[in-house]
Scaffold this active site. Structure first.
Site, mmCIF file in Angstrom:
data_model
loop_
_atom_site.group_PDB
_atom_site.id
_atom_site.type_symbol
_atom_site.label_atom_id
_atom_site.label_comp_id
_atom_site.label_asym_id
_atom_site.label_seq_id
_atom_site.Cartn_x
_atom_site.Cartn_y
_atom_site.Cartn_z
ATOM 1 N N LYS B 13 -20.165 -101.057 39.080
ATOM 2 C CA LYS B 13 -19.174 -101.287 38.030
ATOM 3 C C LYS B 13 -18.581 -102.704 38.140
ATOM 4 O O LYS B 13 -18.496 -103.243 39.240
ATOM 5 C CB LYS B 13 -18.071 -100.240 38.200
ATOM 6 C CG LYS B 13 -16.868 -100.368 37.299
ATOM 7 C CD LYS B 13 -15.859 -99.334 37.735
ATOM 8 C CE LYS B 13 -14.420 -99.609 37.384
ATOM 9 N NZ LYS B 13 -13.946 -100.909 37.198
ATOM 10 N N LYS B 18 -19.361 -106.404 43.787
ATOM 11 C CA LYS B 18 -20.793 -106.714 43.921
ATOM 12 C C LYS B 18 -20.993 -108.135 44.420
ATOM 13 O O LYS B 18 -21.739 -108.378 45.372
ATOM 14 C CB LYS B 18 -21.516 -106.608 42.567
ATOM 15 C CG LYS B 18 -21.578 -105.240 41.980
ATOM 16 C CD LYS B 18 -22.293 -105.253 40.652
ATOM 17 C CE LYS B 18 -21.635 -106.112 39.597
ATOM 18 N NZ LYS B 18 -20.317 -105.618 39.165
ATOM 19 N N LYS B 44 -20.667 -113.932 33.255
ATOM 20 C CA LYS B 44 -19.491 -114.490 33.919
ATOM 21 C C LYS B 44 -19.877 -115.660 34.823
ATOM 22 O O LYS B 44 -19.095 -116.570 35.072
ATOM 23 C CB LYS B 44 -18.852 -113.389 34.783
ATOM 24 C CG LYS B 44 -17.400 -113.171 34.489
ATOM 25 C CD LYS B 44 -16.654 -112.222 35.423
ATOM 26 C CE LYS B 44 -17.434 -111.239 36.255
ATOM 27 N NZ LYS B 44 -16.635 -110.597 37.312
ATOM 28 N N ASP B 132 -22.364 -102.123 34.703
ATOM 29 C CA ASP B 132 -23.196 -100.994 34.372
ATOM 30 C C ASP B 132 -24.497 -101.506 33.756
ATOM 31 O O ASP B 132 -24.587 -102.654 33.372
ATOM 32 C CB ASP B 132 -22.440 -100.176 33.312
ATOM 33 C CG ASP B 132 -22.674 -98.708 33.512
ATOM 34 O OD1 ASP B 132 -23.761 -98.363 33.975
ATOM 35 O OD2 ASP B 132 -21.758 -97.927 33.197
#
Ligand SMILES: Nc1ncnc2c1ncn2[C@@H]1O[C@H](COP(=O)(O)OP(=O)(O)O)[C@@H](O)[C@H]1O
Ligand code: SF4
Ligand SMILES: [Mg+2]
Lengths: 483, 280
Positions: B13, B18, B44, B132
């Site tokens: 998520k 991450k 991003k 996701d």
């Protein structure tokens, strides 16, 4: 057959079904009939090529649209990732600067619609720096339902370009579902232009003759003209309809949006339909006396030819091909069938794809309501493939019985050998060959009927010649016999 | 013979950690002597920040838009960060425009087309993939011939488990379609939710995969981040760095791969409820 046919609002159940001309092609082609305007395609260059190829090879050939410039934003993979709005804005400014059109219309394509490019906002941004008014027509190919429906949806966009009328013009009429043919313009600069080279001028002129013949005035013929011309269409007292596929949806929307009433009509071919078309308009506008006088004059001229034609074909079978491109040519074969029935012929329509029947339900329903329900051959025909007319004739046992074949496509013209005009009477009624000198007519109204009758007489007499097929037919005929 | 690059994808998520985990894992792997590459697959484009001293690097999308897709463009997009780690960002459009998924696809195709990993003898490539799996684009890293080994980062919170479950469902689907993609395990990045380890362990058991490592919440992570560094670089001696080293060692040794068995949304909620009832 109509009841058996599934609804036409889908396309996923029939993958690849409606793939011949995508919505973009239909939308740009209709817009190309307007003046002082430039279509800007927001998508990859190949979409523009697809449209231009269609317009050049088909439309300019039939209707004489000159060479079409077709600016495109030339979207590539990077634009798909980052969005193509900037390119669209730049293209619009460039087109406005270089072409100086009155009007620009943006057409989106699969790639830009899939990524959800915000065309409207880009137009708003570009509009600040452009003199031309810019509109948008949704046209991505993948949004295309069966072709009949996509034409319907495209037609509605023209109502969005219109403005509420500041005044109503007495005794004025719009003809919808029609365009002014440009048969007299040549795509080659300097090439001699020829006028009146056919038995029949064009549909718009014939319908305009009706309107004027009963003391009214044509306000607008849509789709054609420049943006001002389209914009002011709601000033007319009433809308009349030529081709219902384009005409009905636009008429309905104009009634809802601007209160312009319309008369429900469909391509008038033959005597009674032409009379009816004129009388309906006359009733609405209180011109009955004028209409009766007009019709009488027309009939005086037409009846001798009608009688002569009837003596040639009475009782014979009329094989009416709905054509490979049946999707755009359904109303016309139906109207033609009505005219041929008047001549005492037994009409048989064939080559009509069932799905298109539903997609163009409004055309069909119109004739049904009129009580006209001709025999349609319900064959196992591959979509958009020519039907082998020789098989049709044999299946129906017509070789001896006598028939006239009304073709809808250029295809049969190439046929020779067993099936040659010198032995089989055939009348070309399709849109093809229109710009060819002395090409057979395909027309509406009294003048169209006269041209049709003359063609029938010619075809029947020529076929009685029974001579050897033409050289062209002998060379190419064998190939077509075996397809 | 060219060295076969082990390609690993880190999913989870958005905001779950991450990039933090991937950055520290890359740093630890490089310290263990592996030639490592980290590829950020998120518009991003901040995946490799802590490997690059806090700098944002130019992305493949930015570069190909300007210079077209060529090997030169690809090389332009390659940066060397901490311990010579190869840093790449796929990039993407500004929010609300274009198609970011397509951007990921194009970037990965470029890397494959020019055999970048082979030419540079990369031992391990880590794909740090946006949140996701929202569309086909973000599934690219685990589609044909890219990463076949997936780690999912999750906390014990519902949304995070929910996303992890979705990713597991995609992996199962791809495996059924005949792809070699498998799940290696779950990395529990803790948010200090009560009974969090139990919840994550229970979830992993349901999926039929191991929890490879629990990573505690630590203020060193943010401190290092403010310096534009990973914990490995800023605080190599710390316990937190030790945990990332542990994770790296396990990843290196790991040979076990699983086809996960995703659960229903209801089951995810039940897991959380169970843990909560036990607390009460
Ligand atoms: N174990 C941890 N301890 C403390 N803070 C963490 C931890 N893991 C992640 N964070 C913080 O969470 C924020 C989001 O993490 P990030 O790695 O950018 O998430 P993602 O890449 O999944 O979107 C970062 O600012 C990071 O400092
Ligand atoms: S709009 Fe779509 S269907 Fe039409 S030509 Fe372009 S890509 Fe093809
Ligand atoms: Mg991240």
């Amino acid at each position: 057959m109509f009841a058996k046919t599934p609804e036409a609002d889908f396309n996923c159940d029939y993958p690849g079904y409606s793939g011949l001309w995508c919505r973009l092609i239909m939308a740009v082609t209709s817009y190309a009939m307007t003046n002082n305007s430039v279509a800007v395609i927001h998508g990859p260059a190949n979409c523009a090529w697809a449209v231009r190829n269609f317009c050049q090879t088909d439309y300019s050939l039939y209707y004489g649209n000159p060479f079409l410039h077709m600016p495109v934003t030339n979207i590539d993979q990077d634009d798909v990732i980052s969005g193509g709005a900037d390119k669209l804005i730049a293209t619009l400014k460039e087109v406005d600067r270089d072409y100086k059109p009155e009007h620009i219309c943006v057409f989106d394509t699969c790639s830009t619609a899939l990524i959800g490019d915000d065309v409207q906002s880009a137009i708003k941004t570009a509009q600040k720096d452009c003199n031309a008014r810019i509109d948008y027509m949704s046209s991505a190919g993948f949004t295309t339902p069966p072709l009949g429906k996509s034409i319907e949806q495209t037609a509605l966009s023209y109502a969005d370009m219109m403005e509420a009328p500041s005044e109503k013009l007495e005794n004025t009429v719009n003809i919808l579902g029609q365009y002014k043919e440009q048969q007299d313009c040549s795509p080659v600069p300097g090439k001699k232009k020829c006028k009146n080279r056919r038995k029949y001028k064009d549909d718009a002129s014939e319908l305009a003759r009706f309107v004027e013949g009963i003391g009214l005035q044509v306000h607008r013929v849509l789709v054609s003209g420049n943006h001002d011309y389209i914009k002011t269409a709601p000033q007319a007292m009433v809308n009349v309809i030529s081709c219902p596929t384009w005409g009905f949806p636009l008429a309905k929307k104009m009634e809802e949006q601007f209160g312009v009433p319309y008369i429900k009509q469909c391509i008038p071919i033959g005597i009674e339909p032409s009379k009816k078309w004129v009388m309906e308009l006359a009733k609405f506008t209180n011109k009955q006396q004028e209409a009766e006088n007009f019709i009488q004059k027309e009939l005086d001229e037409l009846m001798p030819v009608f009688e002569k034609t009837k003596s040639f074909v009475d009782g014979k079978v009329a094989l009416i091909e709905c054509g490979r491109n049946s999707q755009t040519a359904f109303a016309r074969p139906m109207a033609l069938a009505l005219a041929l029935q008047e001549l005492g012929m037994q009409v048989r329509l064939f080559g009509l794809h069932p799905l298109e029947l539903k997609a163009k339900a409004m055309d069909y329903e119109y004739f049904m309501q009129e009580g006209f329900d001709p025999l349609i051959l319900d064959g196992n025909y591959a979509y958009q493939q020519p039907v082998n007319i020789v098989h049709v004739i044999e299946d129906l046992g017509l070789r001896q019985a006598g028939y006239v074949y009304f073709t809808q496509d250029i295809f049969p013209a190439a046929r020779g050998g067993v099936f040659d005009p010198a032995s089989a009477p055939r009348v070309e009624t399709g849109v093809h060959l229109r710009r060819v000198l002395n090409a057979p007519a395909r027309g509406v109204g009294f003048k169209g009927a006269k041209a049709l009758y003359e063609n029938i007489i010619e075809a029947v007499m020529f076929s009685a010649r029974g001579s050897r097929p033409t050289l062209y037919g002998r060379v190419h005929g064998g190939f077509y016999e075996n397809f | 013979m060219t060295n076969q690059t082990r390609q690993i994808a880190i999913y989870g998520k958005g905001g779950i950690g991450k990039s933090t985990t991937a950055g520290n894992l890359s740093a630890a792997l490089s310290c263990l002597g592996k030639k490592t590459a980290q590829i950020g697959c998120d518009p991003k484009a901040d995946s490799v920040n802590t490997l690059m001293g806090g700098d944002f690097i130019e992305t493949i999308s930015d570069i190909t838009r300007q210079y077209g897709s060529s090997e030169t463009s690809l090389n332009r997009a390659v940066y060397r960060g901490f311990n010579n780690i190869v840093c790449i960002e796929s990039g993407g459009p500004v929010p609300g425009q274009g198609c970011a998924g397509r951007g990921v696809l194009v970037a990965l195709d470029l890397i494959r087309k020019y055999r970048f990993f082979e030419k540079n003898n990369i031992d391990i490539a880590l794909y740090d993939v946006l949140g996701d799996i929202v569309c086909g684009g973000f599934a690219q890293p685990i589609r044909h011939s890219y990463a076949e080994e997936v780690y999912i980062v999750t906390s014990g919170e519902y949304m995070s488990l929910y996303a992890a479950n979705n990713i597991a469902a995609s992996i199962k689907l791809f495996a059924q379609q005949g792809l070699n993609v498998r799940m290696a395990g779950i990395i529990g990045n803790l948010r200090n939710v009560e009974k969090e380890e139990e919840i994550i362990t229970g979830f992993a058991q349901k999926l039929g995969v191991p929890v490879v490592q629990f990573i505690p919440r630590s203020e060193l992570v943010q401190k290092a981040e403010l310096q534009g560094k990973t914990v490995i670089e800023a605080y190599p001696e710390s316990g937190q760095a030790g945990i990332y080293f542990n994770l790296a060692a396990k990843v290196l040794d790991n040979r076990e791969m699983f086809i996960p068995e995703p659960v229903s949304k209801q089951e995810v909620i039940r897991l959380l409820d169970l843990a909560r009832t036990e607390i009460c």
